[in-house]
Design an enzyme around this catalytic site. Structure first.
Site, PDB file in Angstrom:
ATOM      1  N   TYR A  16       0.717  -3.323  12.582  1.00 26.87           N
ATOM      2  CA  TYR A  16       0.957  -2.272  11.870  1.00 26.87           C
ATOM      3  C   TYR A  16       1.655  -1.204  12.816  1.00 26.87           C
ATOM      4  O   TYR A  16       2.538  -0.317  12.396  1.00 26.87           O
ATOM      5  CB  TYR A  16      -0.630  -1.667  11.839  1.00 26.87           C
ATOM      6  CG  TYR A  16      -1.336  -2.126  10.735  1.00 26.87           C
ATOM      7  CD1 TYR A  16      -1.560  -3.635  10.841  1.00 26.87           C
ATOM      8  CD2 TYR A  16      -1.633  -1.653   9.432  1.00 26.87           C
ATOM      9  CE1 TYR A  16      -1.970  -4.204   9.741  1.00 26.87           C
ATOM     10  CE2 TYR A  16      -2.267  -2.215   8.461  1.00 26.87           C
ATOM     11  CZ  TYR A  16      -2.426  -3.259   8.483  1.00 26.87           C
ATOM     12  OH  TYR A  16      -3.152  -3.955   7.331  1.00 26.87           O
ATOM     13  N   HIS A  76       0.827  -0.963   0.126  1.00 25.22           N
ATOM     14  CA  HIS A  76      -0.156  -0.005   0.098  1.00 25.22           C
ATOM     15  C   HIS A  76       0.974   1.064  -0.047  1.00 25.22           C
ATOM     16  O   HIS A  76       0.606   2.286   0.739  1.00 25.22           O
ATOM     17  CB  HIS A  76      -0.756  -0.050   1.346  1.00 25.22           C
ATOM     18  CG  HIS A  76      -1.921  -1.037   1.283  1.00 25.22           C
ATOM     19  ND1 HIS A  76      -3.238  -1.066   0.620  1.00 25.22           N
ATOM     20  CD2 HIS A  76      -1.883  -2.392   1.900  1.00 25.22           C
ATOM     21  CE1 HIS A  76      -3.804  -2.157   1.056  1.00 25.22           C
ATOM     22  NE2 HIS A  76      -2.983  -2.974   1.555  1.00 25.22           N
ATOM     23  N   ASN A  87     -10.298  -2.755   2.650  1.00 23.81           N
ATOM     24  CA  ASN A  87      -9.832  -2.773   1.329  1.00 23.81           C
ATOM     25  C   ASN A  87     -11.349  -2.450   0.442  1.00 23.81           C
ATOM     26  O   ASN A  87     -12.185  -2.372   1.221  1.00 23.81           O
ATOM     27  CB  ASN A  87      -9.407  -4.121   0.903  1.00 23.81           C
ATOM     28  CG  ASN A  87      -8.021  -3.982   1.003  1.00 23.81           C
ATOM     29  OD1 ASN A  87      -7.234  -3.337   1.149  1.00 23.81           O
ATOM     30  ND2 ASN A  87      -7.678  -5.496   1.363  1.00 23.81           N
TER      31      ASN A  87
HETATM   32  C1  HEM Z   1      -1.754 -10.574   8.635  1.00 23.22           C
HETATM   33  C2  HEM Z   1      -2.260 -10.105   7.643  1.00 23.22           C
HETATM   34  C3  HEM Z   1      -1.687  -8.414   7.348  1.00 23.22           C
HETATM   35  C4  HEM Z   1      -0.286  -7.675   7.773  1.00 23.22           C
HETATM   36  C5  HEM Z   1       0.364  -8.208   8.791  1.00 23.22           C
HETATM   37  C6  HEM Z   1      -0.643  -6.454   7.367  1.00 23.22           C
HETATM   38  C7  HEM Z   1       0.459  -5.534   7.481  1.00 23.22           C
HETATM   39  C8  HEM Z   1       0.471  -4.181   6.886  1.00 23.22           C
HETATM   40  C9  HEM Z   1       1.739  -3.397   7.299  1.00 23.22           C
HETATM   41  C10 HEM Z   1       2.760  -3.335   7.965  1.00 23.22           C
HETATM   42  C11 HEM Z   1       1.083  -2.139   6.454  1.00 23.22           C
HETATM   43  C12 HEM Z   1       2.002  -0.800   6.389  1.00 23.22           C
HETATM   44  C13 HEM Z   1       1.574  -0.033   7.633  1.00 23.22           C
HETATM   45  C14 HEM Z   1       2.414   1.228   7.676  1.00 23.22           C
HETATM   46  O1  HEM Z   1       3.693   1.133   7.231  1.00 23.22           O
HETATM   47  O2  HEM Z   1       1.809   2.392   8.101  1.00 23.22           O
HETATM   48  C15 HEM Z   1      -0.221  -2.499   5.889  1.00 23.22           C
HETATM   49  C16 HEM Z   1      -0.973  -1.491   5.021  1.00 23.22           C
HETATM   50  C17 HEM Z   1      -2.235  -1.815   4.825  1.00 23.22           C
HETATM   51  N1  HEM Z   1      -2.838  -2.737   4.916  1.00 23.22           N
HETATM   52 FE1  HEM Z   1      -2.265  -4.575   5.812  1.00 23.22          FE
HETATM   53  N2  HEM Z   1      -1.846  -6.272   6.455  1.00 23.22           N
HETATM   54  C18 HEM Z   1      -2.378  -7.449   6.745  1.00 23.22           C
HETATM   55  C19 HEM Z   1      -3.746  -7.623   5.996  1.00 23.22           C
HETATM   56  C20 HEM Z   1      -4.353  -6.718   5.486  1.00 23.22           C
HETATM   57  C21 HEM Z   1      -5.812  -6.685   5.319  1.00 23.22           C
HETATM   58  C22 HEM Z   1      -6.633  -8.176   5.364  1.00 23.22           C
HETATM   59  C23 HEM Z   1      -6.342  -5.506   4.693  1.00 23.22           C
HETATM   60  C24 HEM Z   1      -7.661  -5.309   4.358  1.00 23.22           C
HETATM   61  C25 HEM Z   1      -8.814  -5.951   4.649  1.00 23.22           C
HETATM   62  C26 HEM Z   1      -5.211  -4.564   4.749  1.00 23.22           C
HETATM   63  C27 HEM Z   1      -5.239  -3.374   4.274  1.00 23.22           C
HETATM   64  C28 HEM Z   1      -4.173  -2.449   4.555  1.00 23.22           C
HETATM   65  C29 HEM Z   1      -4.234  -1.197   3.995  1.00 23.22           C
HETATM   66  C30 HEM Z   1      -5.434  -0.497   3.507  1.00 23.22           C
HETATM   67  C31 HEM Z   1      -2.967  -0.549   4.449  1.00 23.22           C
HETATM   68  C32 HEM Z   1      -2.703   0.792   4.158  1.00 23.22           C
HETATM   69  C33 HEM Z   1      -2.798   1.697   5.156  1.00 23.22           C
HETATM   70  C34 HEM Z   1      -2.266   3.190   4.912  1.00 23.22           C
HETATM   71  O3  HEM Z   1      -3.144   3.821   3.824  1.00 23.22           O
HETATM   72  O4  HEM Z   1      -1.510   3.732   5.400  1.00 23.22           O
HETATM   73  N3  HEM Z   1      -4.051  -5.340   5.233  1.00 23.22           N
HETATM   74  N4  HEM Z   1      -0.545  -3.896   6.065  1.00 23.22           N
END
Ligand code: HEM
Length: 512
Positions: A348, A66, A138
Site C-alpha cells: 500500500y 478498488h 472488505n
Molecule cells: C497481497 C495482497 C494485497 C495487495 C498486494 C493489495 C494491494 C492493494 C493496493 C496496491 C491498493 C491500492 C492502494 C492505493 O493506491 O491507495 C489496494 C487497495 C485496497 N485493498 Fe488491497 N491488496 C491486497 C489484498 C487485499 C485484501 C485481502 C483486502 C481486504 C481484506 C484488500 C482491501 C483493499 C481495499 C479496501 C482497498 C481500497 C483502499 C482505499 O479505499 O483506498 N486488499 N490494495
C-alpha cells in the site's frame, strides 16, 4: 479599443475575484489574447498556457484495484471493555475517535457502475491519540487467495483481457477455479450478497487475523467485524441492471444523501479472539485468510459503534487522495503470520508513493491528528515547514525524537524450515467446508439465487472451467454440486467423478 470595466474598491479585495496561480488579478478568463479579432492566439496569453498545463495534469493514477469509491467521516465510540486484550488507546472503554471511511468496488475502474457483482472494499482510518490506525478490509470475512504472489494475478484475471481490453468471465473463472481456496469467496460473491443494495446495507470485516496485546504485553490473535445496523439488503442481477441504466453512482449517492439528511449509518464493532495456545491447536491454519473462525467456537465480543456523520467537502482532496495502509497500526494492535497480510504491509505505501507522492501522509485527510516526528525530509510537494532547523539525523546530541521502547510488542516465537509451503499439501486444509456450510445455511430462495447468479456469470465460459467449478461445489455439498450441474447443463456423473480427484488431477483433467 474596448472600454475597460471600472472596479469598485471593495471588489479589489473580494475573495470572489479571479486571480492567477500566484494571486495576481486575471483580467479576462474567456477570450484569448490575439493580434486582431481574426488573428492567432499569442503565447503571451500566459494565463491560457497555465490553465491548459494545469488541466493536463489534473488526473492522478487511479488505485490499481478498488478504483471506484466513496468516502465519509465519522466517529468510533467504544462501548465495551476489551482492555484485557489490548492496550490500544483507541479501543479503551468510552473512547471516541474520529475516522474516515472509504468504500469501493474492486474490479471496476474509476468510472465503473456501483451496483456491479463484486466484493466491496471498506477502508477505515482512525485518527487515534497514538497515531493513525488504518483497517483496510472488505465486506467479506475471507478472500479469494492467501499468498501475496497470487494477488496481482487475481486482479489481472478479474480486470481487462490484455488482447481485447474487455472484461473476461473466462479469465475470471479460469483463475478462480485453478485456486480452490477461492471457493468460499466465490460462493459469497455469487450469492445475494454479491451486489449489496448500498454500502450502508452491508457488513464489513478486517478479514485477516491481526493481533492485540495488553498492558502486560500478553498477545491474542483477533479478527475484526462490523455489523450493519441498517440491516443487510441486496440487489438481484435484474434489479442491479435496471438501476445501473438509471444511476451508475447508486452507492455513492445513497451514502452522500443519507448523511446529508442526517440519517447517519452505523455499524456494531466486534472482535473474535483466539489465544496463542488455541491457535497452535486450531484444526485449520488460523492465519489463512481463506478460512473463517467459526462464531460458535470464537464468539463475537462487542467493542463499540462506528457512525458516519459528515460528507467530504471535496471529492478529489479527501476521497481520491485518501491513502489507507494496513502497515499503519498503533501500540496494542499488531500483525500476524498471515502471509497475505505480510505482503500487504509493503504494497500500500509503495502504491501511494507512486499514486499520490512520497509526502501523501501530509495531505489533510491522511494526516495524523498528533505530532509527527519521523525525520522524513524533503521530497516532492513537501508543503509544510519540513521540520525547519531540527536535526535531520538520529541519534543526535540535541535529544531530538528518540524511539519509544515502552511500546515494543511482545516477542513472537517463530520457527520452522525456510520453504515455499503449498497450503494445498497440508492435510488440515479444507477449501470447501466453509463454502458448504454457507450453502447449508441458505434458505431455498437464497440457494436458487446463488445458482442462478452463478449460471448468469459463468455462461460465456468454456465447459472445462464450468466442470472445475461444479466439482468444487460437489465437494462442498452434493446438493450444491447437483444444483450447479443442472443450471450449467453439465453431466452430473462426470462432475461426481471429477470431485473424487486430487486438485492436481482435477486441473490436469480440465485443461483446455
Ligand atoms: C497481497 C495482497 C494485497 C495487495 C498486494 C493489495 C494491494 C492493494 C493496493 C496496491 C491498493 C491500492 C492502494 C492505493 O493506491 O491507495 C489496494 C487497495 C485496497 N485493498 Fe488491497 N491488496 C491486497 C489484498 C487485499 C485484501 C485481502 C483486502 C481486504 C481484506 C484488500 C482491501 C483493499 C481495499 C479496501 C482497498 C481500497 C483502499 C482505499 O479505499 O483506498 N486488499 N490494495
Amino acid at each position: 479599443m474596448p472600454k475597460l470595466p471600472e472596479l469598485q474598491p471593495q471588489e479589489k479585495v473580494s475573495t470572489h475575484l479571479l486571480t492567477n496561480e500566484v494571486g495576481a488579478p486575471v483580467a479576462n478568463n474567456e477570450n484569448a489574447l490575439t493580434t486582431s479579432s481574426r488573428g492567432p492566439t499569442l503565447m503571451q496569453d500566459v494565463w491560457l498556457m497555465e490553465k491548459m498545463a494545469h488541466f493536463n495534469r489534473e488526473i492522478i493514477p487511479e488505485r490499481r484495484m478498488h478504483a471506484k469509491g466513496w468516502g465519509a467521516y465519522g466517529k468510533l465510540t467504544i462501548t465495551g471493555d476489551v482492555s484485557q486484550y489490548t492496550r490500544a488507546a483507541v479501543l479503551q472503554p468510552n473512547t471516541e475517535t474520529e475516522c474516515f471511511l472509504r468504500f469501493s468496488t474492486v474490479a471496476g475502474e474509476r468510472g465503473a457502475a456501483d451496483a456491479e457483482r463484486d466484493i466491496r472494499g471498506c477502508a477505515m482510518k482512525f485518527y487515534t491519540s497514538e497515531g493513525n490506525w488504518d483497517m483496510v478490509g472488505n465486506n467479506t470475512p475471507v478472500f479469494f487467495v492467501r499468498d501475496g504472489h497470487d494477488f496481482a494475478d487475481l486482479n489481472r484475471a478479474v480486470k481487462r483481457d490484455p488482447r481485447t481490453g474487455l472484461r473476461s468471465p473466462q479469465n475470471n473463472w479460469d483463475f478462480w477455479t485453478l485456486k480452490p481456496e477461492s471457493f468460499h469467496q466465490r460462493t459469497i460473491t455469487m450469492s445475494d450478497r454479491g451486489i449489496p443494495k448500498s454500502f450502508r446495507n452491508m457488513d464489513m470485516f478486517g478479514s485477516h487475523t491481526y493481533s492485540l496485546y495488553n498492558a502486560q504485553n500478553e498477545r491474542v490473535w483477533c479478527k475484526f467485524h462490523f455489523k450493519t445496523q441498517q440491516g443487510i439488503a441486496n440487489l438481484t442481477d435484474d434489479a442491479a441492471f435496471a438501476l445501473i441504466s438509471k444511476d451508475r453512482e447508486s452507492h455513492g449517492r445513497d451514502l452522500f444523501d443519507s448523511i446529508e439528511a442526517c440519517d447517519f449509518p452505523r455499524w456494531t464493532f466486534s472482535i473474535q479472539v483466539m489465544t496463542e495456545e488455541q491457535a497452535r491447536n486450531h484444526y485449520e491454519n488460523p492465519f489463512d485468510i481463506t478460512k473463517i473462525w467459526r462464531h460458535a467456537e470464537y464468539p463475537l465480543i462487542e467493542v463499540g459503534v462506528i457512525e458516519l456523520n459528515k460528507n467530504p467537502e471535496n471529492f478529489f482532496a479527501e476521497v481520491e487522495q485518501a491513502a489507507f495502509n494496513p502497515a499503519h497500526v498503533v501500540p496494542g494492535i499488531g500483525f500476524s503470520p498471515d502471509k497475505m497480510l505480510q505482503s500487504r504491509l509493503f504494497g500500500y505505501g509503495d502504491a501511494q508513493r507512486y499514486r499520490i507522492g512520497v509526502n501523501h501522509n501530509l495531505i489533510p485527510v491522511n494526516m495524523a491528528k498528533v505530532p509527527v516526528n519521523d525525520y522524513h525530509r524533503d521530497g516532492a510537494m513537501r508543503t509544510d515547514g519540513n521540520f525547519g532547523r531540527t536535526p535531520a539525523y538520529t541519534p543526535n546530541s540535541g535529544g531530538f525524537w528518540t524511539a519509544q521502547p515502552q511500546v515494543t510488542e511482545p516477542p513472537l516465537d517463530l520457527q520452522g524450515a525456510m520453504w515455499r509451503y503449498e497450503p494445498n499439501d497440508d492435510p488440515t486444509d479444507d477449501n470447501f467446508r466453509a463454502g458448504g456450510d454457507l450453502w447449508r445455511l441458505l434458505l431455498p430462495a437464497a440457494r436458487e439465487l446463488l445458482v442462478c447468479n452463478t449460471a448468469n456469470h459463468i455462461v460465456l465460459v468454456t465447459e472445462n472451467v464450468k466442470y472445475r467449478h461444479a466439482a468444487h461445489c460437489q465437494l462442498a455439498d452434493p446438493e450444491y454440486g447437483e444444483a450447479i450441474t443442472e443450471a450449467l447443463k453439465l453431466d452430473y456423473k462426470k462432475v461426481k467423478q471429477l470431485a473424487k480427484l486430487s486438485n492436481m488431477q482435477l486441473i490436469a483433467e480440465t485443461l483446455c
